[in-house]
Write a protein that holds these residues in place. Structure first.
Motif, PDB file in Angstrom:
ATOM      1  N   GLU A 158       0.862  -1.185   0.000  1.00 23.46           N
ATOM      2  CA  GLU A 158       0.000   0.000   0.000  1.00 23.46           C
ATOM      3  C   GLU A 158       0.896   1.232   0.000  1.00 23.46           C
ATOM      4  O   GLU A 158       1.894   1.284   0.720  1.00 23.46           O
ATOM      5  N   TRP A 159       0.536   2.235  -0.800  1.00 24.68           N
ATOM      6  CA  TRP A 159       1.256   3.519  -0.813  1.00 24.68           C
ATOM      7  C   TRP A 159       0.265   4.588  -1.251  1.00 24.68           C
ATOM      8  O   TRP A 159       0.190   4.953  -2.417  1.00 24.68           O
ATOM      9  N   ASP A 160      -0.509   5.080  -0.329  1.00 28.31           N
ATOM     10  CA  ASP A 160      -1.537   6.092  -0.581  1.00 28.31           C
ATOM     11  C   ASP A 160      -0.997   7.422  -0.062  1.00 28.31           C
ATOM     12  O   ASP A 160      -1.340   7.862   1.034  1.00 28.31           O
ATOM     13  N   PHE A 161      -0.113   8.020  -0.868  1.00 25.82           N
ATOM     14  CA  PHE A 161       0.663   9.192  -0.455  1.00 25.82           C
ATOM     15  C   PHE A 161      -0.188  10.458  -0.563  1.00 25.82           C
ATOM     16  O   PHE A 161      -0.114  11.205  -1.540  1.00 25.82           O
ATOM     17  N   LYS A 162      -1.024  10.654   0.446  1.00 28.83           N
ATOM     18  CA  LYS A 162      -1.865  11.849   0.544  1.00 28.83           C
ATOM     19  C   LYS A 162      -2.238  12.006   2.011  1.00 28.83           C
ATOM     20  O   LYS A 162      -2.081  11.072   2.806  1.00 28.83           O
ATOM     21  N   SER A 163      -2.725  13.169   2.379  1.00 33.21           N
ATOM     22  CA  SER A 163      -3.175  13.371   3.753  1.00 33.21           C
ATOM     23  C   SER A 163      -4.221  12.320   4.096  1.00 33.21           C
ATOM     24  O   SER A 163      -5.150  12.088   3.311  1.00 33.21           O
ATOM     25  N   HIS A 164      -4.039  11.677   5.219  1.00 35.09           N
ATOM     26  CA  HIS A 164      -4.921  10.615   5.739  1.00 35.09           C
ATOM     27  C   HIS A 164      -4.779   9.309   4.977  1.00 35.09           C
ATOM     28  O   HIS A 164      -5.595   8.407   5.144  1.00 35.09           O
ATOM     29  N   GLY A 165      -3.720   9.182   4.160  1.00 37.93           N
ATOM     30  CA  GLY A 165      -3.443   7.929   3.466  1.00 37.93           C
ATOM     31  C   GLY A 165      -2.559   7.043   4.325  1.00 37.93           C
ATOM     32  O   GLY A 165      -2.224   7.376   5.464  1.00 37.93           O
ATOM     33  N   GLY A 166      -2.177   5.913   3.771  1.00 40.33           N
ATOM     34  CA  GLY A 166      -1.345   4.992   4.531  1.00 40.33           C
ATOM     35  C   GLY A 166      -0.368   4.255   3.649  1.00 40.33           C
ATOM     36  O   GLY A 166      -0.393   4.371   2.426  1.00 40.33           O
ATOM     37  N   TYR A 167       0.497   3.474   4.304  1.00 40.18           N
ATOM     38  CA  TYR A 167       1.466   2.676   3.564  1.00 40.18           C
ATOM     39  C   TYR A 167       1.797   1.402   4.329  1.00 40.18           C
ATOM     40  O   TYR A 167       1.630   1.312   5.542  1.00 40.18           O
ATOM     41  N   ARG A 168       2.253   0.419   3.560  1.00 36.75           N
ATOM     42  CA  ARG A 168       2.809  -0.813   4.125  1.00 36.75           C
ATOM     43  C   ARG A 168       3.740  -1.387   3.068  1.00 36.75           C
ATOM     44  O   ARG A 168       3.374  -1.505   1.897  1.00 36.75           O
ATOM     45  N   TYR A 169       4.948  -1.714   3.501  1.00 33.20           N
ATOM     46  CA  TYR A 169       5.913  -2.291   2.571  1.00 33.20           C
ATOM     47  C   TYR A 169       6.808  -3.281   3.308  1.00 33.20           C
ATOM     48  O   TYR A 169       6.793  -3.358   4.536  1.00 33.20           O
ATOM     49  N   ALA A 170       7.574  -4.036   2.522  1.00 34.17           N
ATOM     50  CA  ALA A 170       8.506  -5.008   3.088  1.00 34.17           C
ATOM     51  C   ALA A 170       9.841  -4.909   2.368  1.00 34.17           C
ATOM     52  O   ALA A 170       9.898  -4.653   1.166  1.00 34.17           O
ATOM     53  N   THR A 176      -0.271  14.268   7.099  1.00 35.76           N
ATOM     54  CA  THR A 176      -0.331  15.504   6.328  1.00 35.76           C
ATOM     55  C   THR A 176       0.674  15.423   5.187  1.00 35.76           C
ATOM     56  O   THR A 176       1.841  15.107   5.418  1.00 35.76           O
ATOM     57  N   VAL A 177       0.208  15.697   3.985  1.00 36.07           N
ATOM     58  CA  VAL A 177       1.093  15.757   2.819  1.00 36.07           C
ATOM     59  C   VAL A 177       0.801  17.070   2.105  1.00 36.07           C
ATOM     60  O   VAL A 177      -0.320  17.303   1.669  1.00 36.07           O
ATOM     61  N   ARG A 178       1.823  17.925   2.025  1.00 38.48           N
ATOM     62  CA  ARG A 178       1.725  19.167   1.252  1.00 38.48           C
ATOM     63  C   ARG A 178       2.777  19.095   0.152  1.00 38.48           C
ATOM     64  O   ARG A 178       3.971  19.034   0.432  1.00 38.48           O
ATOM     65  N   GLU A 179       2.310  19.103  -1.083  1.00 35.52           N
ATOM     66  CA  GLU A 179       3.170  18.872  -2.241  1.00 35.52           C
ATOM     67  C   GLU A 179       4.389  19.788  -2.254  1.00 35.52           C
ATOM     68  O   GLU A 179       4.268  21.007  -2.082  1.00 35.52           O
ATOM     69  N   ASN A 180       5.539  19.150  -2.461  1.00 38.21           N
ATOM     70  CA  ASN A 180       6.834  19.838  -2.583  1.00 38.21           C
ATOM     71  C   ASN A 180       7.237  20.603  -1.330  1.00 38.21           C
ATOM     72  O   ASN A 180       8.128  21.449  -1.390  1.00 38.21           O
ATOM     73  N   GLU A 181       6.596  20.312  -0.194  1.00 35.53           N
ATOM     74  CA  GLU A 181       6.846  21.123   0.991  1.00 35.53           C
ATOM     75  C   GLU A 181       7.014  20.315   2.282  1.00 35.53           C
ATOM     76  O   GLU A 181       7.995  20.505   3.005  1.00 35.53           O
ATOM     77  N   PHE A 182       6.053  19.416   2.600  1.00 38.47           N
ATOM     78  CA  PHE A 182       6.026  18.850   3.953  1.00 38.47           C
ATOM     79  C   PHE A 182       5.273  17.526   3.990  1.00 38.47           C
ATOM     80  O   PHE A 182       4.269  17.355   3.296  1.00 38.47           O
ATOM     81  N   VAL A 183       5.761  16.599   4.828  1.00 41.20           N
ATOM     82  CA  VAL A 183       5.060  15.343   5.113  1.00 41.20           C
ATOM     83  C   VAL A 183       5.160  15.078   6.616  1.00 41.20           C
ATOM     84  O   VAL A 183       6.241  15.195   7.199  1.00 41.20           O
ATOM     85  N   LEU A 184       4.026  14.721   7.203  1.00 46.26           N
ATOM     86  CA  LEU A 184       3.972  14.261   8.587  1.00 46.26           C
ATOM     87  C   LEU A 184       3.382  12.860   8.547  1.00 46.26           C
ATOM     88  O   LEU A 184       2.292  12.664   7.987  1.00 46.26           O
ATOM     89  N   GLU A 194       7.077  11.118  12.374  1.00 51.87           N
ATOM     90  CA  GLU A 194       8.140  11.615  11.500  1.00 51.87           C
ATOM     91  C   GLU A 194       7.694  12.835  10.716  1.00 51.87           C
ATOM     92  O   GLU A 194       6.616  12.845  10.130  1.00 51.87           O
ATOM     93  N   PHE A 195       8.557  13.836  10.706  1.00 48.82           N
ATOM     94  CA  PHE A 195       8.347  15.081   9.986  1.00 48.82           C
ATOM     95  C   PHE A 195       9.404  15.148   8.885  1.00 48.82           C
ATOM     96  O   PHE A 195      10.577  14.860   9.140  1.00 48.82           O
ATOM     97  N   MET A 196       9.010  15.548   7.662  1.00 51.39           N
ATOM     98  CA  MET A 196       9.965  15.773   6.579  1.00 51.39           C
ATOM     99  C   MET A 196       9.646  17.095   5.900  1.00 51.39           C
ATOM    100  O   MET A 196       8.505  17.326   5.495  1.00 51.39           O
ATOM    101  N   TRP A 197      10.658  17.926   5.791  1.00 49.74           N
ATOM    102  CA  TRP A 197      10.528  19.204   5.106  1.00 49.74           C
ATOM    103  C   TRP A 197      11.334  19.141   3.817  1.00 49.74           C
ATOM    104  O   TRP A 197      12.504  18.762   3.816  1.00 49.74           O
ATOM    105  N   PHE A 198      10.710  19.526   2.714  1.00 50.56           N
ATOM    106  CA  PHE A 198      11.340  19.566   1.394  1.00 50.56           C
ATOM    107  C   PHE A 198      11.638  21.026   1.094  1.00 50.56           C
ATOM    108  O   PHE A 198      10.717  21.839   0.991  1.00 50.56           O
ATOM    109  N   GLU A 199      12.912  21.367   0.964  1.00 55.17           N
ATOM    110  CA  GLU A 199      13.316  22.763   0.825  1.00 55.17           C
ATOM    111  C   GLU A 199      13.954  23.013  -0.534  1.00 55.17           C
ATOM    112  O   GLU A 199      14.866  22.293  -0.936  1.00 55.17           O
ATOM    113  N   ASP A 200      13.470  24.032  -1.218  1.00 56.47           N
ATOM    114  CA  ASP A 200      14.021  24.453  -2.501  1.00 56.47           C
ATOM    115  C   ASP A 200      15.229  25.345  -2.226  1.00 56.47           C
ATOM    116  O   ASP A 200      15.096  26.410  -1.613  1.00 56.47           O
ATOM    117  N   LEU A 201      16.405  24.923  -2.670  1.00 51.67           N
ATOM    118  CA  LEU A 201      17.626  25.702  -2.454  1.00 51.67           C
ATOM    119  C   LEU A 201      17.952  26.601  -3.642  1.00 51.67           C
ATOM    120  O   LEU A 201      18.924  27.347  -3.604  1.00 51.67           O
TER     121      LEU A 201
END
Length: 157
Positions: free
Chosen positions: A54-66, A82-90, A105-112
């Motif tokens: 499963e890889w439902d990459f959107k706010s309130h989605g889920g994942y499972r992998y091996a 929370t998924v905000r395109e090109n910006e942030f994932v929680l 886990e928090f991930m910030w995507f930063e444009d340099l």
């Protein structure tokens, strides 16, 4: 060019923090996290076979992998809060071999600018034992190899 992977675990916290720069635009970096066919090509250390259930990459989605190698199979799951395109994932992250040890886990995507980007992350563990177990498991080496594979993939997008 290989960019440095920096992982720290501040003393007296439940957190691990990392940064990694990429010689690719932030849109490509985000897409490599969003598209399950791309994720399979880079997530995890070399030598592991990855399957995504499963890889439902959107706010309130889920994942499972091996990940699988000759010594066994390792399953992971979580929720993309929370998924905000090109910006942030929680998201949450759970290794199924250690049930109930769920990280936030928090991930910030930063444009340099100039076609470069930075990924910055923070993972908060449920307790210090869980954090220390991850740190001693080879996680840092696996992340380093995964991001090297991501560099290679980004060069083809």
């Amino acid at each position: 060019m290989t960019n440095a992977f920096n992982l720290t675990a501040p003393v007296d916290t439940l957190a691990m923090e990392f940064t990694r720069e990429f010689d690719a635009p932030v849109e490509a970096l985000f897409r490599a996290h969003a598209d399950p066919e791309l994720v399979k090509k880079w997530l995890g250390p070399r030598g592991l076979e990855m399957t995504i259930e499963e890889w439902d990459f959107k706010s309130h989605g889920g994942y499972r992998y091996a990940h699988k190698d000759p010594s066994g199979e390792y399953r992971f799951n979580g929720t993309f809060h929370t998924v905000r395109e090109n910006e942030f994932v929680l998201q949450t992250f759970e290794f199924e071999g250690a049930p109930d040890m769920v990280n936030l886990e928090f991930m910030w995507f930063e444009d340099l600018g100039g076609g470069r980007s930075r990924l910055r992350g923070r993972s908060i563990c449920p307790n210090t034992e869980a954090r220390d177990a991850l740190l001693s498991s080879g996680m840092e080496g696996g992340m380093t190899e995964g991001y090297e594979k991501l560099d290679e993939l980004l060069g083809t997008l």
